[in-house]
Design a protein around this motif. Sequence first.
Motif, PDB file in Angstrom:
ATOM      1  N   MET A   1       1.291  -1.473  -0.105  1.00  9.51           N
ATOM      2  CA  MET A   1      -0.390  -0.134  -0.123  1.00  9.51           C
ATOM      3  C   MET A   1       1.176   1.338   0.267  1.00  9.51           C
ATOM      4  O   MET A   1       1.606   1.038   0.677  1.00  9.51           O
ATOM      5  N   PRO A   2       0.580   2.239  -0.715  1.00  6.91           N
ATOM      6  CA  PRO A   2       1.242   2.993  -0.743  1.00  6.91           C
ATOM      7  C   PRO A   2       1.110   3.990   0.695  1.00  6.91           C
ATOM      8  O   PRO A   2       0.752   3.892   1.450  1.00  6.91           O
ATOM      9  N   LEU A   3       1.843   5.466   0.841  1.00  5.39           N
ATOM     10  CA  LEU A   3       2.128   6.708   1.842  1.00  5.39           C
ATOM     11  C   LEU A   3       0.633   6.360   2.355  1.00  5.39           C
ATOM     12  O   LEU A   3      -0.906   6.010   1.355  1.00  5.39           O
ATOM     13  N   HIS A   4       0.373   6.463   3.693  1.00 11.13           N
ATOM     14  CA  HIS A   4      -0.963   6.326   4.128  1.00 11.13           C
ATOM     15  C   HIS A   4      -1.771   7.151   4.671  1.00 11.13           C
ATOM     16  O   HIS A   4      -2.633   7.983   4.698  1.00 11.13           O
ATOM     17  N   LYS A   5      -0.491   8.800   5.580  1.00 10.29           N
ATOM     18  CA  LYS A   5      -0.983   9.637   5.998  1.00 10.29           C
ATOM     19  C   LYS A   5       0.536  11.001   5.882  1.00 10.29           C
ATOM     20  O   LYS A   5       1.403  10.620   6.187  1.00 10.29           O
ATOM     21  N   ILE A   6       0.417  12.049   5.599  1.00 11.72           N
ATOM     22  CA  ILE A   6       1.423  12.480   6.278  1.00 11.72           C
ATOM     23  C   ILE A   6       1.166  13.713   7.129  1.00 11.72           C
ATOM     24  O   ILE A   6      -0.361  14.888   7.328  1.00 11.72           O
ATOM     25  N   ILE A   7       1.798  14.455   8.253  1.00  9.56           N
ATOM     26  CA  ILE A   7       1.165  14.881   9.767  1.00  9.56           C
ATOM     27  C   ILE A   7       2.252  16.403   9.152  1.00  9.56           C
ATOM     28  O   ILE A   7       3.437  16.006   9.261  1.00  9.56           O
ATOM     29  N   ASP A  23       3.788  -7.964   1.838  1.00  9.61           N
ATOM     30  CA  ASP A  23       3.979  -8.906   2.434  1.00  9.61           C
ATOM     31  C   ASP A  23       5.394  -8.721   2.520  1.00  9.61           C
ATOM     32  O   ASP A  23       6.142  -7.927   1.896  1.00  9.61           O
ATOM     33  N   VAL A  24       6.641  -9.578   3.062  1.00  7.22           N
ATOM     34  CA  VAL A  24       8.620  -9.309   3.137  1.00  7.22           C
ATOM     35  C   VAL A  24       8.473  -9.331   1.726  1.00  7.22           C
ATOM     36  O   VAL A  24       9.497  -8.254   0.959  1.00  7.22           O
ATOM     37  N   THR A  25       8.829 -10.182   0.656  1.00  5.28           N
ATOM     38  CA  THR A  25       8.790 -10.470  -0.091  1.00  5.28           C
ATOM     39  C   THR A  25       8.656  -9.483  -0.859  1.00  5.28           C
ATOM     40  O   THR A  25       9.782  -8.850  -2.053  1.00  5.28           O
ATOM     41  N   SER A  26       7.280  -8.890  -0.965  1.00  4.46           N
ATOM     42  CA  SER A  26       6.979  -7.278  -2.168  1.00  4.46           C
ATOM     43  C   SER A  26       7.963  -6.541  -1.426  1.00  4.46           C
ATOM     44  O   SER A  26       7.532  -5.244  -2.842  1.00  4.46           O
ATOM     45  N   LEU A  27       7.889  -6.175  -0.198  1.00  3.89           N
ATOM     46  CA  LEU A  27       8.386  -4.703   0.167  1.00  3.89           C
ATOM     47  C   LEU A  27      10.211  -5.493  -0.246  1.00  3.89           C
ATOM     48  O   LEU A  27      10.956  -4.439  -0.581  1.00  3.89           O
ATOM     49  N   PHE A  28      10.581  -6.225  -0.004  1.00 10.78           N
ATOM     50  CA  PHE A  28      11.557  -6.395  -0.205  1.00 10.78           C
ATOM     51  C   PHE A  28      12.332  -6.226  -1.715  1.00 10.78           C
ATOM     52  O   PHE A  28      13.465  -5.382  -2.185  1.00 10.78           O
ATOM     53  N   LEU A  54      10.842  -2.447   6.526  1.00  5.63           N
ATOM     54  CA  LEU A  54      11.657  -2.426   5.281  1.00  5.63           C
ATOM     55  C   LEU A  54      10.568  -1.608   4.694  1.00  5.63           C
ATOM     56  O   LEU A  54      10.690  -0.806   3.778  1.00  5.63           O
ATOM     57  N   ALA A  55       9.386  -1.251   5.278  1.00  6.21           N
ATOM     58  CA  ALA A  55       8.400  -0.283   5.048  1.00  6.21           C
ATOM     59  C   ALA A  55       8.896   1.694   5.061  1.00  6.21           C
ATOM     60  O   ALA A  55       8.292   1.930   4.154  1.00  6.21           O
ATOM     61  N   VAL A  56       9.770   1.385   6.428  1.00  7.71           N
ATOM     62  CA  VAL A  56      10.562   2.299   6.631  1.00  7.71           C
ATOM     63  C   VAL A  56      11.753   2.882   5.107  1.00  7.71           C
ATOM     64  O   VAL A  56      11.447   4.238   4.674  1.00  7.71           O
ATOM     65  N   ARG A  57      11.927   1.827   4.622  1.00 14.29           N
ATOM     66  CA  ARG A  57      12.801   2.069   2.968  1.00 14.29           C
ATOM     67  C   ARG A  57      11.847   2.264   2.825  1.00 14.29           C
ATOM     68  O   ARG A  57      12.274   2.911   1.251  1.00 14.29           O
ATOM     69  N   MET A  58      10.312   2.281   2.278  1.00 17.84           N
ATOM     70  CA  MET A  58       9.816   2.196   0.950  1.00 17.84           C
ATOM     71  C   MET A  58       9.294   3.780   1.187  1.00 17.84           C
ATOM     72  O   MET A  58       8.937   4.808   0.438  1.00 17.84           O
TER      73      MET A  58
END
Length: 208
Positions: A1-7, A23-28, A54-58
Amino acid sequence: MPLHKIIHITETTTAYFWHITEDVTSLFRAVSLKDTSLFRLEGMKSSAHQRGFLAVRMLLQHLGYTDYDLTYDEAGKPHLSDEKNISISHSHEFSCICISDELMGIDLEKLKEKTLKIAPRFMNIKHLANISKEQQLQKATVVWGIKEAIFKIKNEKGISFPNHIFEDEFDLSDATCAAELKFNKQIEKFNIHFYSVEDYIFVCAIPN
């Protein structure tokens, strides 16, 4: 999923949230990792921890950075190559990064009953008087987040949440409050900003 929210917390401080549905594979496959990060990832036993990492890297990639722009000092504090300040947090289905021209620390916590049960261990429970159970849970989670966020800024051995970090009285509707760190014969003051994000509490501490 893309960016969810910006504050937008201040003019120079912005937080970005990623809702982790992959899942891990998709993010990796979607990120590029340097060798040290790959080694860290492979050492993580929990897939939830791997997905958060991995989401942090996204999020970094979304903002035009890569994993190669992120380094950690000996104390484990993150730094960006362009010298902007960064703080990182992840909890369950969300990862968050905050980028700022100012020094700051963040914490993201899911609302859970355990936080309220252990509240007497880390906060003055007078803050929980005369409010509903739901508000008590939210307030205890804010206080925990305050202490975590300040600790991330200072990151000094010996700091105790109940004995050294103190929050002023506040109402949940305020969305801001003040806090102090009293440690090593010094008093440091912080401006606190807090928000509800789905069933999570997000806290940002900025030195005053």
